[in-house]
Scaffold this active site. Structure first.
Site, short mmCIF file in Angstrom:
data_model
loop_
_atom_site.label_atom_id
_atom_site.label_comp_id
_atom_site.label_asym_id
_atom_site.label_seq_id
_atom_site.Cartn_x
_atom_site.Cartn_y
_atom_site.Cartn_z
N ASN A 71 0.82 -1.20 0.00
CA ASN A 71 0.00 0.00 0.00
C ASN A 71 0.86 1.26 0.00
OD1 ASN A 71 -0.20 -1.33 2.78
ND2 ASN A 71 -1.00 0.68 3.33
N ASP A 72 0.75 2.14 0.98
CA ASP A 72 1.31 3.49 0.89
C ASP A 72 2.79 3.54 0.50
OD1 ASP A 72 -0.31 4.79 3.93
OD2 ASP A 72 -1.09 3.64 2.25
N TRP B 260 -3.84 -6.99 3.13
CA TRP B 260 -3.12 -6.18 4.10
C TRP B 260 -2.85 -6.97 5.38
CZ3 TRP B 260 -3.61 -4.35 9.05
CH2 TRP B 260 -2.85 -3.21 9.40
N TRP C 160 4.22 1.26 10.02
CA TRP C 160 3.31 1.99 9.13
C TRP C 160 4.00 3.13 8.42
CZ3 TRP C 160 -1.91 2.20 12.33
CH2 TRP C 160 -2.41 0.89 12.44
N THR C 161 3.21 4.00 7.85
CA THR C 161 3.72 5.00 6.91
C THR C 161 4.61 6.05 7.56
OG1 THR C 161 1.84 4.66 5.48
CG2 THR C 161 2.90 6.80 5.32
N ASP D 27 1.27 8.95 10.40
CA ASP D 27 1.83 9.38 9.12
C ASP D 27 2.63 10.68 9.19
OD1 ASP D 27 -1.29 8.32 7.52
OD2 ASP D 27 0.36 7.15 8.35
N GLU E 117 -5.26 11.21 6.98
CA GLU E 117 -4.11 10.29 6.87
C GLU E 117 -3.10 10.89 5.89
OE1 GLU E 117 -5.34 5.89 7.41
OE2 GLU E 117 -6.49 6.57 5.67
N ASP F 135 -9.66 9.60 5.31
CA ASP F 135 -9.94 8.22 5.69
C ASP F 135 -11.38 7.82 5.37
OD1 ASP F 135 -9.76 6.39 8.85
OD2 ASP F 135 -9.35 5.75 6.79
#
Lengths: 618, 182
Positions: free
Chosen positions: A103-104, A128, A163-164, A228, A282, A315
């Site tokens: 994903n990101d 995911w 995460w991102t 993020d 996000e 989101d």
């Protein structure tokens, strides 16, 4: 000069210790000479074989069978997909891992001759989960080489997922990455990481700061809505600022944190900005653009001739919105130029299947470059069966649109043009009202298309245009006097499957005309459960401009750019018939009252041969 | 008796004549050393020979050392070519000439600054794949520079571009010898 004792089965490298010409020839040289000749012909033959193998077109290597997978997955596919159909969906020149879920995009940067891309990656499955940072490098933003995973969820402060995050290049040459860790108790914290070895140009190994996290959710913020972190920019006081997105009472917000060393952060009392009703923000992104040049700007730049873009991934809607405004570095606030088109209310970065975008300043070429994640629109079961999910866009250069003054322009990096093979040109093709024209270009699955349209005799007919109450993209079958007109991509000859990408000129009830740029996926595939809708948004077409489009077609992804990148739509398409040689390209004109003429240049695009980095050592 | 003395004198004479060297007895190629053997396996034998032999360390080098010397030649040639490009740019040419030259400079700068030094370092560490990738990239940038210049008929940088590409081909061929050995 040394022999290599561990490689005794290679006589070639065990040539005599003293190779000076004065040495009398030993009879053992003759067999070596023969060996050399044999070796040379073996090399030649091997190279020839390699050349042929590498140049063969991508055809399905497996027979046309249903994929081997868990029967419970196979029963729930959105269609009777075969291996050949799934194999066709893989892109040729867009970044995607060899398999599994992505994903990101994360921490994009340029360092010591290499562009780096990190990305949210599940090494275990095509859905995911178990999120790590995948890693790839490229010299040109197009030809990517996979590297080992940069970070995995192996600490309490990121056990739920790495995460991102974003990278900041410090003036002294150091690199810092801030990323969100989902802790072992599902709390979102911000962590610091940095390269283990700055003299490694590939930046393979990463170190997590032992005293992570460096930022924890503050009071009043939901610990599951705090993530993020952005690239840092330097303030007038010489300290750094970053943003973390969150939500308060339904308003999306950007929280500011200040630091001088990236280990100790101070929450700022105020917010950079907030917008009512937009929900959780996000992947916040915040960057300067030059209003009087096409150069990108380093993230800390402020001053005259500079505006700032604030962007958030909403989101609630799973869409990326942005607005242009003015940043005040003294008060650390940002004000949109047009409050009615504030973040989340106005412009979208991309009107298609697109999310979690992030920019970085490419100090190598002085460009601001934009990455965006493109999810699948088929089902999870399809993804599990085919073994992969998601693609990244071709990186785009972001500039301020001087002609409108109110939006950015996005355009594929020019390095993508190195993939262009042969081209076909069409000049002034007449497409009459209610007709389609097949373009004879051979294969139509890997293309770079530039097209411009002119409407014949539109002035007198403007008055005939029926006003529309709601100005939005509708299916291409909604015929009006002036359109829609455009291209039919990934269409089979009988048009049983087709994806129209087009302009629709709408007249509002107050008489003004708006041009919409749209992609209609509703008839793109016979597969019933694939998510197919009409995407698009408004695009300004100025008085002296023709209607122009650029399309990058790459199997199951199409990136469509109108008016030089004023409005962009990314589409995911999964045809069942219009694949391989059956996929065609048409011009179409569904207008009832006008003809259009079109001029095009269409390039066949090569594969980018994205593959693992040749890391093996002697 | 006289015949015997004459015969012995003749023998003495023959014995004092310099004996033919081995190279006279055998074809010259039998004298081939490592440099020669290596260069035969590259697409530009003469260029390979002259490049390697001009380096005093090449005589004692193994194939890996020859690869490093050749990669060094690529870097030296690319640097000289970049210098030439920047010299021409410094002469303030007209925009039509300037644009492709500036583009060439943009291509060569990361090659000279990062790509080739990293390839040489990778060779030293035995990272052959990395080295080949970097050298090939340098060759591609030289080719791209040339493509962009050639619209103008006889670019003064053409010689440099061609030399870089040929040296890259030689260097890659030498590394492929190493890759085949393992």
């Amino acid at each position: 000069m040394q022999n290599s004792p561990s490689h005794t089965n290679a006589p070639y490298t065990l040539l005599p210790e003293d190779p000076s010409p004065a040495r009398p020839p030993a009879s053992s040289r003759r067999p070596v000479k023969v060996f050399a000749a044999t070796a040379a012909s073996v090399v030649f033959l091997t190279s020839l074989v390699m050349l042929i193998v590498n140049q063969s077109p991508e055809t399905p290597t497996e027979s046309d069978h249903p994929p081997r997978s868990d029967p419970s997955v196979r029963d729930r596919l959105s269609y009777n997909w075969t291996n050949a159909m799934f194999a066709w969906q893989r892109t040729a020149f867009h970044f995607q891992p060899e398999k599994n879920w992505m994903n990101d995009p994360d921490g994009p940067l340029y360092y010591m001759g290499w562009y780096h891309l990190f990305y949210q990656y599940n090494p275990d499955s095509a859905v995911w989960g178990n999120i790590t940072w995948g890693h790839a490098v490229s010299k040109d933003l197009i030809h990517w080489l996979y590297l080992p995973l940069a970070m995995v969820p192996d600490r309490w402060f990121d056990a739920g997922g790495v995460w991102t995050g974003s990278a900041t290049l410090l003036p002294d040459g150091r690199i810092v990455i801030l990323y969100t860790g989902d802790t072992d108790e599902s709390i979102q914290v911000q962590n610091l990481a940095y390269p283990a070895n700055l003299s490694d140009p590939l930046l393979i190994e990463w170190v997590k700061y032992p005293d992570n996290p460096v930022i924890v959710p503050p009071a009043g913020i939901n610990p599951e809505e705090f993530r993020d972190p952005t690239t840092a920019w330097m303030g007038p006081d010489g300290t750094w600022r970053i943003l973390v997105g969150s939500k308060v009472d339904g308003s999306g917000i950007a929280l500011i944190y200040q630091t001088s060393n990236f280990t100790a952060f101070e929450a700022q009392p105020g917010l950079l900005h907030a917008v009512n009703g937009t929900g959780m923000w996000e992947c916040v992104d915040f960057y300067p653009v030059s209003t009087n040049s096409s150069n990108g700007l380093e993230t800390s730049v402020v001053g005259p001739g500079v505006k700032h873009v604030l962007k958030a991934s909403l989101d609630d809607l799973k869409k990326d919105y942005y607005a242009i405004g003015t940043y005040d570095p003294v008060s650390d606030t940002w004000t949109p130029d047009d409050p009615e088109a504030d973040v989340g209310m106005g412009l979208q970065v991309d009107y298609g299947r697109y999310y979690a975008s992030k920019t970085f300043f490419d100090q190598n070429t002085g460009r601001r470059i934009l990455w965006g994640w493109i999810n699948e629109t088929d089902t999870d079961y399809d993804d599990l069966a085919k073994g992969w999910a998601s693609v990244q866009t071709i990186p785009r250069v972001v500039t301020f649109d001087n002609k409108t003054g109110s939006n950015i322009l996005e355009w594929p990096v020019e390095e993508v043009e190195s993939l262009r093979l042969n081209s076909t040109e069409f000049d002034d093709i007449l497409v009459e009202a209610g007709s389609a024209v097949l373009l004879d270009i051979g294969m139509a699955t890997q293309l770079d298309i530039s097209v411009e349209f002119e409407i014949e005799g539109s002035d007198a007919l403007e008055a005939l245009e029926e006003p529309e109450a709601i100005i939005e993209c509708a299916t291409a079958q909604n015929r009006t006097t002036l359109g829609p007109f455009g291209l039919l991509v990934l269409a089979d000859k009988s048009l049983s499957e087709l994806t129209p990408i087009y302009f629709h000129i709408a007249k509002s009830t107050n008489g003004s005309l708006t041009t919409l740029f749209c992609a209609d996926e509703t008839r793109s595939s016979k597969a019933l459960e694939v998510f197919k809708k009409v995407y698009g948004g408004p695009v300004a077409v100025l008085d002296d401009e023709k209607f122009t489009m650029r399309l990058l077609v790459d199997h199951s992804i199409i990136e469509s750019f109108a008016q030089g990148g004023r409005t962009v739509i990314t589409s995911r398409i999964y045809p069942t018939e219009a694949i391989y040689g059956a996929a065609k390209l048409f011009l179409f004109n569904n207008a009832t009252g006008v003809n259009v003429t079109a001029s095009l240049e269409i390039w066949q695009m090569n594969s980018a041969f994205i593959r693992p980095f040749p890391l093996e050592e002697m | 008796m006289k015949a015997l003395v004459c015969f012995l004198l003749l023998l003495l004479l023959l014995a004092t004549l310099p004996s033919p060297t081995r190279s006279f007895e055998f074809p010259a190629r039998e004298m081939a050393d490592l440099i020669d053997q290596t260069c035969r396996l590259t697409p530009f034998y003469d260029l390979c020979i002259s490049s390697l032999r001009s380096d005093p360390e090449s005589g004692a080098a193994d194939v890996r050392g020859l690869a490093r010397i050749m990669a060094g030649s690529v870097l030296a040639t690319a640097s000289r070519t970049l210098d030439r490009i920047q010299e021409l740019l410094g002469q303030a040419p007209d925009p039509e000439t300037e644009r492709p030259l500036a583009y060439c400079a943009e291509l060569y700068i990361p090659v000279v600054k990062y790509t080739l030094p990293q390839a040489i370092e990778a060779l030293g560490k035995g990272q052959l794949g990395f080295a080949v990738y970097g050298l090939s990239d340098a060759g591609k940038e030289a080719e791209e520079c040339e493509k962009n210049l050639s619209g103008q008929g006889g670019s003064p940088v053409t010689e440099g571009n061609e030399l870089v590409r040929n040296l890259v081909d030689v260097a890659v061929a030498i590394i492929e010898i190493l890759q085949r050995s393992f």
